[in-house]
Design a protein around this motif. Structure first.
Motif, short mmCIF file in Angstrom:
data_model
loop_
_atom_site.label_atom_id
_atom_site.label_comp_id
_atom_site.label_asym_id
_atom_site.label_seq_id
_atom_site.Cartn_x
_atom_site.Cartn_y
_atom_site.Cartn_z
N LEU A 35 19.54 54.52 21.93
CA LEU A 35 18.08 54.68 21.85
C LEU A 35 17.58 54.47 20.43
O LEU A 35 18.26 54.82 19.46
CB LEU A 35 17.68 56.08 22.33
CG LEU A 35 17.73 56.37 23.83
CD1 LEU A 35 17.61 57.87 24.06
CD2 LEU A 35 16.61 55.65 24.56
N THR A 36 16.37 53.93 20.32
CA THR A 36 15.68 53.88 19.04
C THR A 36 14.67 55.03 18.97
O THR A 36 14.46 55.75 19.95
CB THR A 36 14.96 52.53 18.86
OG1 THR A 36 13.97 52.38 19.89
CG2 THR A 36 15.94 51.37 18.93
N ASP A 37 14.06 55.21 17.83
CA ASP A 37 13.15 56.34 17.64
C ASP A 37 11.95 56.26 18.58
O ASP A 37 11.56 57.25 19.20
CB ASP A 37 12.68 56.38 16.18
CG ASP A 37 13.81 56.69 15.22
OD1 ASP A 37 14.81 57.29 15.68
OD2 ASP A 37 13.72 56.32 14.04
N ILE A 38 11.33 55.09 18.68
CA ILE A 38 10.15 54.96 19.53
C ILE A 38 10.51 55.16 20.99
O ILE A 38 9.74 55.74 21.77
CB ILE A 38 9.47 53.59 19.29
CG1 ILE A 38 8.15 53.49 20.06
CG2 ILE A 38 10.40 52.45 19.65
CD1 ILE A 38 7.09 54.43 19.58
N LYS B 12 7.67 50.46 13.77
CA LYS B 12 7.96 49.29 12.95
C LYS B 12 8.39 48.12 13.82
O LYS B 12 8.86 48.30 14.95
CB LYS B 12 9.06 49.62 11.94
CG LYS B 12 8.67 50.71 10.94
CD LYS B 12 9.81 50.99 9.98
CE LYS B 12 9.42 52.08 8.99
NZ LYS B 12 10.51 52.37 8.03
N THR B 13 8.24 46.93 13.28
CA THR B 13 8.64 45.74 14.01
C THR B 13 10.15 45.76 14.22
O THR B 13 10.91 46.19 13.36
CB THR B 13 8.25 44.48 13.23
OG1 THR B 13 8.82 44.54 11.93
CG2 THR B 13 6.75 44.38 13.12
N GLY B 14 10.56 45.27 15.39
CA GLY B 14 11.98 45.24 15.69
C GLY B 14 12.58 46.56 16.06
O GLY B 14 13.79 46.76 15.94
N SER B 15 11.77 47.51 16.53
CA SER B 15 12.27 48.85 16.86
C SER B 15 12.45 49.08 18.35
O SER B 15 12.72 50.19 18.77
CB SER B 15 11.30 49.91 16.30
OG SER B 15 10.00 49.71 16.82
N GLY B 16 12.28 48.05 19.19
CA GLY B 16 12.54 48.19 20.62
C GLY B 16 11.39 48.72 21.42
O GLY B 16 11.58 49.52 22.35
N LYS B 17 10.16 48.27 21.11
CA LYS B 17 8.99 48.77 21.85
C LYS B 17 8.93 48.20 23.27
O LYS B 17 8.33 48.81 24.15
CB LYS B 17 7.71 48.41 21.09
CG LYS B 17 7.55 49.15 19.78
CD LYS B 17 6.23 48.82 19.10
CE LYS B 17 6.22 47.42 18.56
NZ LYS B 17 7.19 47.24 17.45
#
Length: 765
Positions: free
Chosen positions: A64-67, A86-91
């Motif tokens: 998992l990422t933060d978002i 941030k860009t590239g964070s897996g939205k």
């Protein structure tokens, strides 16, 4: 394939009961899940179904990422979410997983209609979202569809009524809402806006308002972007009243300070350069980074097209690609695919790929033109350093645009200043001038690029950064290879905004809005223009000229020039019949044959002679005889003959020595390359075991003629000669063994007539 086992009634009831118990347990896990205490690190720690987990693991999504850790639990519980990271964070996964889980828990089928709608501002981003959705949703029974501009509308209309999850761009979605009969939005469960701030701006305002007006207000809405809009009016348009905010543009740290919205692994830098030197800096940068993957952002599609065409002719030594919104959809898709798979390539692009597109392993993001705001800067540099990987960015600013650094500093973004080594810098202005002089098409592109850049500076809102009055237009035109700055007619701001609205609105809706006052649509068959009408309607496509209207006889705009370069003096070119000579057919057959035969007609006119014109415009024969007086002034015939022969002999000797020197140099270079290839081949053989079986392949010397000559020589060495059967053998025993092995008889070559006779008799036996 495994054979499907049919279940009886009892087994089906038990399966449905197990499914109901599993869904109830899943609902309970979602309600009881607390992201603060759970501290989940992997997707399997979240309360999501096994079908989604299986799809995630097969697509290599594990951690998992933060978002994702913060937003997915809130979305699963039914809250409206506004997420920024941030860009590239897996939205993308942050809103696709809740969509699959929501429809799965609701037991959604194709008869329930559309369940989720995902809106993206660009076609490329919509395609990427759809690809990720198909990867993680393979084990679900839901159907998904992609609707974007440039695709077949009829194909989409036939299938859109059976779609559960729809991904698309605003214009095409609104078109299907107006035309598709089976598209039912009344039961929509979720609305997702990816890159929400771009979707909510003025370009998509009316289109998005029309879409939202047809959606039920009880839906769940998710907004995601790297730069988020907190405007209350925008949130009210989306019916967001009680929503949860996840992440901000500036992430708080433990010390109370803030971190920038750009990734930590991104190394940012900038250089200051004059506007006229930007292309020189770009070309020098590409030449010094031939083994990198680069994206170059420019402000307009005309600049992208011009830079791509000119740099491609100058051959910097790296593969070049270009991508902008005016290309056909097929070309855009192919370019995206090729750039994603390439390792050493340079892509010239506009902001159409600045948001959300996941390009793997981009080394450099270079911004040739200053972005309109800090948000655009963040999205551009976000194409590199994605998912924790390292990346670099470089922005080229003019001295007038240095104020943009203050805008970045306010957002905690402070790029490092770099200086350009003058030894590495190369000027390409003479090459551009030569290219534009030889090719009128390139000159036309240069003029269009100049006009589009100047207009892009004019329409910017931040007048402190973009100072239109201080543009060095003449120097910039010279840097593009133009002899001077073209004249520009700039419209007012209202007309520019109007053209933007028309560009982003549906053409079908524009046609419907042109209905007459009585409510009936006008007959537009008279206004239909074919491609040939448009082709003939274009004015001087290759070279821009101010005098086109004068040539065609139309009313031209008033000019400030004193004299026109080209004017039509006479327009009444009607010929009177009295002025025409009498034309009559020859009476005899011989005269008719003579009139119809080109050879016979020339027999009475003498030999045709060619003429050349001098600087003053006087015609002279090609082989004009010199006058006797001029000949006598130069001396007698023998002296002139001797001088002429000496001059020609000297010229031939010089040419002969130059040819010999060139041939010698070529032979030496050829020999050197052959020896170098042999040395490399020997080194490769010796280092096979040492370097893990590393292989080296040599593809020629770079000179086609040398390669062909070398291949002929090597083939001649390997091939047996024409007299190969008559080879001199040193050992009869060896030849006999070889004869037995291959079934070939080797004999000595006959030297005399007696040898030939004995050979013949031996062969006959």
């Amino acid at each position: 394939m495994a054979r499907k086992i049919k279940l009886n009634t009892v087994q089906r009831k038990e399966a449905r009961k197990r499914e109901e118990n599993y869904l109830k347990d899943l609902e309970t896990r979602v309600e009881e899940y607390d992201p603060k205490t759970a501290n989940a690190k992997f997707f399997k720690d979240l309360p999501i179904s096994s079908h989604t987990l299986k799809g995630l693991s097969e697509a290599a999504f594990i951690k998992l990422t933060d978002i994702q850790r913060e937003s997915i639990p809130l979305s699963l519980k039914g809250y409206d979410v506004m997420g920024a990271a941030k860009t590239g964070s897996g939205k993308t996964l942050a809103f696709l997983i809740p969509i699959l889980e929501k429809l799965y828990r609701e037991r959604w089928t194709e008869f329930d209609g559309l369940g989720a709608l995902v809106i993206s501002p660009t076609r490329e981003l919509a395609m990427q979202i759809y690809e990720v959705l198909t990867k993680i949703g393979t084990h679900t029974s839901l159907s998904a569809g992609l609707v974007i501009g440039g695709k077949d509308v009829k194909f989409e209309l036939d299938r859109i009524s059976r779609i559960n999850i729809l991904v698309g761009t605003p214009g095409r979605i609104l078109q299907h809402m107006d035309q598709a009969i089976g598209l039912n939005m009344s039961n929509l469960q979720m609305l997702v806006l990816d890159e929400a701030d771009r979707c909510l701006d003025m370009g998509f305002k009316k289109t998005l308002d029309s879409i939202i007006g047809n959606l039920p207000p009880s839906r769940q809405t998710l907004l995601f972007s790297a730069t988020q809009s907190n405007s209350l009016s925008d949130l009210a348009r989306l019916s967001l009243t009680n929503y949860k905010s996840v992440g901000t543009k500036d992430v708080a740290t433990t010390k109370g300070e803030t971190e920038p919205a750009t990734p930590k692994t991104l190394q940012q830098s900038y250089v200051i350069s004059e506007l006229a030197d930007k292309l020189d800096v770009l070309f020098s940068f590409i030449k010094s980074h031939l083994k990198a993957k680069i994206i170059v952002f420019m402000s307009s599609s005309k600049q992208v097209h011009f830079a791509y065409e000119t740099f491609r002719k100058m051959q910097p030594g790296i593969s070049l690609m270009h991508l902008h919104g005016r290309q056909k959809q097929r070309a855009r898709t192919e370019t995206l695919d090729k750039f994603s798979r390439a390792q050493q390539v340079c892509l010239f692009a506009t902001d159409v790929v600045a948001r959300g597109i996941d390009f793997p392993a981009v080394d450099w993001v270079l911004q040739l033109d200053c972005p309109e705001d800090v948000d655009t800067y963040i999205h551009r540099v976000g194409r590199s350093a994605r998912y924790g990987k390292k990346g670099r960015s470089l922005i080229i600013l003019t001295p007038q645009e240095e104020m943009f650094l203050e805008r970045l500093k306010a957002k905690k973004i402070e790029p490092e200043k770099l200086t350009i080594k003058q030894a590495k810098k190369k000027s390409i202005k003479p090459q551009l001038q030569s290219l534009l002089f030889q090719d009128p098409e390139l000159k036309y592109l240069a003029q269009k690029a100049f006009i589009s850049y100047v207009k892009s500076i004019y329409i910017q809102k931040d007048k402190e950064v973009f100072q239109f009055d201080k543009l060095p237009t003449e120097e910039y035109a010279m840097s593009l290879g133009l002899p001077g700055a073209p004249k520009i007619k700039i419209k007012g701001m209202k007309s520019i905004e109007r053209s933007k609205e028309l560009k982003n609105s549906s053409r079908k809706l524009q046609a419907l809005s042109k209905a007459d006052n009585d409510g009936e649509i006008r007959d537009q068959t008279k206004e239909v223009r074919t491609k040939y009408d448009k082709m003939f309607g274009r004015k001087n496509q290759t070279v821009l000229s101010e005098h086109y209207m004068n040539v065609t006889g139309q009313q031209a705009a008033p000019s400030d020039d004193e004299d026109d370069f080209m004017t039509v003096k006479r327009k009444d070119h009607v010929l009177n019949e009295d002025e025409l000579p009498e034309l009559s057919l020859p009476s005899s057959n011989r005269a008719q044959r003579k009139a119809l035969s080109k050879k016979a007609s020339l027999s009475t006119k003498g030999n045709a002679s060619k003429t050349v014109f001098d600087d003053e415009g006087v015609a002279h024969p090609v082989y004009e005889l010199e006058g006797e007086e001029d000949f006598i002034k130069k001396g007698d015939a023998e002296t002139q003959k001797k001088a002429y022969l000496e001059k020609e002999s000297e010229f031939m000797n010089n040419a002969d020595s130059a040819d010999k020197a060139l041939a010698k140099e070529k032979r030496q270079e050829k020999k050197r390359k052959r020896l170098e290839a042999m040395r490399r081949e020997e080194e490769g053989q010796y280092s096979d075991d040492e370097e893990d079986d590393e292989r080296q392949v040599y593809l020629g010397t770079g000179n086609l003629s040398d390669d062909m000559h070398d291949s002929d020589e090597s083939d001649a060495e390997e091939r047996p000669s024409k007299r190969g059967r008559f080879t001199n053998t040193s050992s009869d025993s060896e030849s006999d063994s070889e004869d037995d092995k291959y079934g070939v008889t080797e004999l000595e070559e006959p030297q005399t007539l007696e040898d030939l006779e004995s050979l013949t008799s031996r062969l006959l036996q």
